[in-house]
Design a protein around this motif. Structure first.
Motif, mmCIF file in Angstrom:
data_model
loop_
_atom_site.group_PDB
_atom_site.id
_atom_site.type_symbol
_atom_site.label_atom_id
_atom_site.label_comp_id
_atom_site.label_asym_id
_atom_site.label_seq_id
_atom_site.Cartn_x
_atom_site.Cartn_y
_atom_site.Cartn_z
ATOM 1 N N MET A 196 -57.540 21.366 -105.255
ATOM 2 C CA MET A 196 -57.539 22.432 -106.260
ATOM 3 C C MET A 196 -56.677 22.027 -107.454
ATOM 4 O O MET A 196 -56.986 22.375 -108.586
ATOM 5 C CB MET A 196 -57.021 23.750 -105.666
ATOM 6 N N GLY A 197 -55.617 21.259 -107.215
ATOM 7 C CA GLY A 197 -54.754 20.807 -108.289
ATOM 8 C C GLY A 197 -55.433 19.817 -109.230
ATOM 9 O O GLY A 197 -54.991 19.630 -110.354
ATOM 10 N N ARG A 198 -56.517 19.212 -108.773
ATOM 11 C CA ARG A 198 -57.259 18.261 -109.602
ATOM 12 C C ARG A 198 -58.421 18.931 -110.343
ATOM 13 O O ARG A 198 -59.084 18.297 -111.151
ATOM 14 C CB ARG A 198 -57.809 17.139 -108.708
ATOM 15 N N ILE A 199 -58.663 20.199 -110.060
ATOM 16 C CA ILE A 199 -59.776 20.931 -110.668
ATOM 17 C C ILE A 199 -59.227 21.851 -111.755
ATOM 18 O O ILE A 199 -58.308 22.624 -111.510
ATOM 19 C CB ILE A 199 -60.519 21.762 -109.596
ATOM 20 N N HIS A 200 -59.812 21.770 -112.946
ATOM 21 C CA HIS A 200 -59.379 22.639 -114.040
ATOM 22 C C HIS A 200 -60.051 24.002 -113.962
ATOM 23 O O HIS A 200 -59.419 25.025 -114.229
ATOM 24 C CB HIS A 200 -59.680 21.982 -115.385
ATOM 25 N N ALA A 201 -61.343 24.043 -113.628
ATOM 26 C CA ALA A 201 -62.089 25.296 -113.585
ATOM 27 C C ALA A 201 -63.068 25.272 -112.421
ATOM 28 O O ALA A 201 -63.752 24.272 -112.189
ATOM 29 C CB ALA A 201 -62.833 25.522 -114.889
ATOM 30 N N LEU A 202 -63.148 26.399 -111.700
ATOM 31 C CA LEU A 202 -64.041 26.527 -110.558
ATOM 32 C C LEU A 202 -64.720 27.886 -110.620
ATOM 33 O O LEU A 202 -64.073 28.910 -110.419
ATOM 34 C CB LEU A 202 -63.251 26.372 -109.258
ATOM 35 N N ALA A 203 -66.007 27.894 -110.911
ATOM 36 C CA ALA A 203 -66.787 29.135 -110.942
ATOM 37 C C ALA A 203 -67.410 29.338 -109.563
ATOM 38 O O ALA A 203 -68.036 28.420 -109.014
ATOM 39 C CB ALA A 203 -67.882 29.047 -112.004
ATOM 40 N N LEU A 204 -67.241 30.527 -109.002
ATOM 41 C CA LEU A 204 -67.725 30.793 -107.656
ATOM 42 C C LEU A 204 -68.759 31.908 -107.636
ATOM 43 O O LEU A 204 -68.534 32.978 -108.191
ATOM 44 C CB LEU A 204 -66.549 31.183 -106.742
ATOM 45 N N ASP A 247 -69.874 20.574 -113.761
ATOM 46 C CA ASP A 247 -70.173 21.065 -115.108
ATOM 47 C C ASP A 247 -69.279 20.416 -116.166
ATOM 48 O O ASP A 247 -69.244 20.866 -117.310
ATOM 49 C CB ASP A 247 -69.970 22.588 -115.171
ATOM 50 N N SER A 248 -68.572 19.376 -115.815
ATOM 51 C CA SER A 248 -67.564 18.780 -116.687
ATOM 52 C C SER A 248 -68.119 18.313 -118.025
ATOM 53 O O SER A 248 -67.453 18.445 -119.056
ATOM 54 C CB SER A 248 -66.873 17.609 -115.984
ATOM 55 N N GLY A 262 -63.972 17.373 -124.194
ATOM 56 C CA GLY A 262 -63.242 17.631 -125.428
ATOM 57 C C GLY A 262 -62.466 18.933 -125.427
ATOM 58 O O GLY A 262 -61.639 19.156 -126.304
ATOM 59 N N HIS A 263 -62.702 19.805 -124.454
ATOM 60 C CA HIS A 263 -61.966 21.072 -124.373
ATOM 61 C C HIS A 263 -60.599 20.823 -123.747
ATOM 62 O O HIS A 263 -60.410 19.856 -123.013
ATOM 63 C CB HIS A 263 -62.716 22.078 -123.511
ATOM 64 N N ALA A 264 -59.672 21.711 -124.001
ATOM 65 C CA ALA A 264 -58.346 21.618 -123.388
ATOM 66 C C ALA A 264 -58.490 21.642 -121.876
ATOM 67 O O ALA A 264 -59.252 22.420 -121.329
ATOM 68 C CB ALA A 264 -57.479 22.782 -123.850
ATOM 69 N N GLY A 265 -57.785 20.763 -121.198
ATOM 70 C CA GLY A 265 -57.826 20.715 -119.746
ATOM 71 C C GLY A 265 -58.942 19.860 -119.186
ATOM 72 O O GLY A 265 -59.046 19.696 -117.989
ATOM 73 N N ALA A 266 -59.786 19.332 -120.054
ATOM 74 C CA ALA A 266 -60.897 18.498 -119.600
ATOM 75 C C ALA A 266 -60.513 17.029 -119.751
ATOM 76 O O ALA A 266 -60.462 16.511 -120.853
ATOM 77 C CB ALA A 266 -62.157 18.803 -120.404
ATOM 78 N N PRO A 267 -60.233 16.343 -118.636
ATOM 79 C CA PRO A 267 -59.844 14.940 -118.745
ATOM 80 C C PRO A 267 -61.006 14.059 -119.186
ATOM 81 O O PRO A 267 -62.167 14.400 -118.988
ATOM 82 C CB PRO A 267 -59.402 14.580 -117.319
ATOM 83 N N GLU A 277 -65.006 15.272 -113.972
ATOM 84 C CA GLU A 277 -64.660 15.831 -112.664
ATOM 85 C C GLU A 277 -63.541 16.871 -112.772
ATOM 86 O O GLU A 277 -62.541 16.807 -112.071
ATOM 87 C CB GLU A 277 -64.301 14.741 -111.660
ATOM 88 N N SER A 278 -63.741 17.845 -113.649
ATOM 89 C CA SER A 278 -62.713 18.857 -113.864
ATOM 90 C C SER A 278 -63.250 20.284 -113.794
ATOM 91 O O SER A 278 -62.502 21.204 -113.496
ATOM 92 C CB SER A 278 -62.054 18.651 -115.230
ATOM 93 N N HIS A 279 -64.530 20.485 -114.074
ATOM 94 C CA HIS A 279 -65.142 21.815 -114.111
ATOM 95 C C HIS A 279 -66.306 21.850 -113.125
ATOM 96 O O HIS A 279 -67.219 21.026 -113.230
ATOM 97 C CB HIS A 279 -65.672 22.120 -115.510
ATOM 98 N N PHE A 280 -66.281 22.833 -112.209
ATOM 99 C CA PHE A 280 -67.292 22.895 -111.164
ATOM 100 C C PHE A 280 -67.796 24.309 -110.956
ATOM 101 O O PHE A 280 -67.080 25.280 -111.206
ATOM 102 C CB PHE A 280 -66.719 22.377 -109.832
ATOM 103 N N SER A 281 -69.023 24.390 -110.467
ATOM 104 C CA SER A 281 -69.619 25.657 -110.054
ATOM 105 C C SER A 281 -70.022 25.520 -108.595
ATOM 106 O O SER A 281 -70.565 24.483 -108.195
ATOM 107 C CB SER A 281 -70.878 25.979 -110.870
ATOM 108 N N VAL A 282 -69.748 26.568 -107.819
ATOM 109 C CA VAL A 282 -70.124 26.599 -106.407
ATOM 110 C C VAL A 282 -70.963 27.842 -106.167
ATOM 111 O O VAL A 282 -70.567 28.954 -106.545
ATOM 112 C CB VAL A 282 -68.880 26.627 -105.490
ATOM 113 N N ARG A 283 -72.118 27.643 -105.546
ATOM 114 C CA ARG A 283 -72.941 28.749 -105.063
ATOM 115 C C ARG A 283 -73.027 28.572 -103.560
ATOM 116 O O ARG A 283 -73.491 27.544 -103.072
ATOM 117 C CB ARG A 283 -74.341 28.708 -105.661
ATOM 118 N N MET A 284 -72.530 29.576 -102.817
ATOM 119 C CA MET A 284 -72.506 29.460 -101.362
ATOM 120 C C MET A 284 -72.910 30.769 -100.710
ATOM 121 O O MET A 284 -72.483 31.844 -101.141
ATOM 122 C CB MET A 284 -71.098 29.056 -100.881
ATOM 123 N N ARG A 285 -73.723 30.642 -99.665
ATOM 124 C CA ARG A 285 -74.128 31.773 -98.837
ATOM 125 C C ARG A 285 -73.735 31.434 -97.405
ATOM 126 O O ARG A 285 -74.159 30.403 -96.874
ATOM 127 C CB ARG A 285 -75.641 32.023 -98.915
#
Length: 90
Positions: free
Chosen positions: A78-86, A30-31, A36-41, A45-53
């Motif tokens: 995890m240190g390379r990811i700014h945001a992770l929606a689960l 979702d990067s 342009g947002h803070a924390g977005a390089p 490859e900084s903002h992700f969404s995961v849907r898992m069953r």
């Protein structure tokens, strides 16, 4: 685990596949929506969404599920990811 040359989405997917053997897994980068947002390089490859069953999540609280996913992804990645929606369920 050493830094991989794979895209982060593929690294996340591979680690979650190995740890949980999910019957449904979607990892979305979702990067672009956060450019342009803070924390977005600049490279993304900084903002992700995961849907898992996965049956491996059965009986876990929401917090335990999130911790298990973070542990499976590992501290280096995890240190390379700014945001992770689960979105996790058994």
């Amino acid at each position: 685990m050493a830094t991989s040359k794979l895209p982060v989405t593929e690294e996340i997917r591979a680690r979650l596949d190995a740890a949980f053997d999910p019957r449904d897994l979607t990892v979305t980068d979702d990067s672009a929506a956060h450019a342009g947002h803070a924390g977005a390089p600049a490279g993304g490859e900084s903002h992700f969404s995961v849907r898992m069953r996965s049956d491996a999540l059965a009986g876990m609280s929401r917090l335990a599920r999130h911790r298990a996913v973070h542990d499976a992804i590992g501290p280096e990645l995890m240190g390379r990811i700014h945001a992770l929606a689960l979105d996790l369920a058994e």
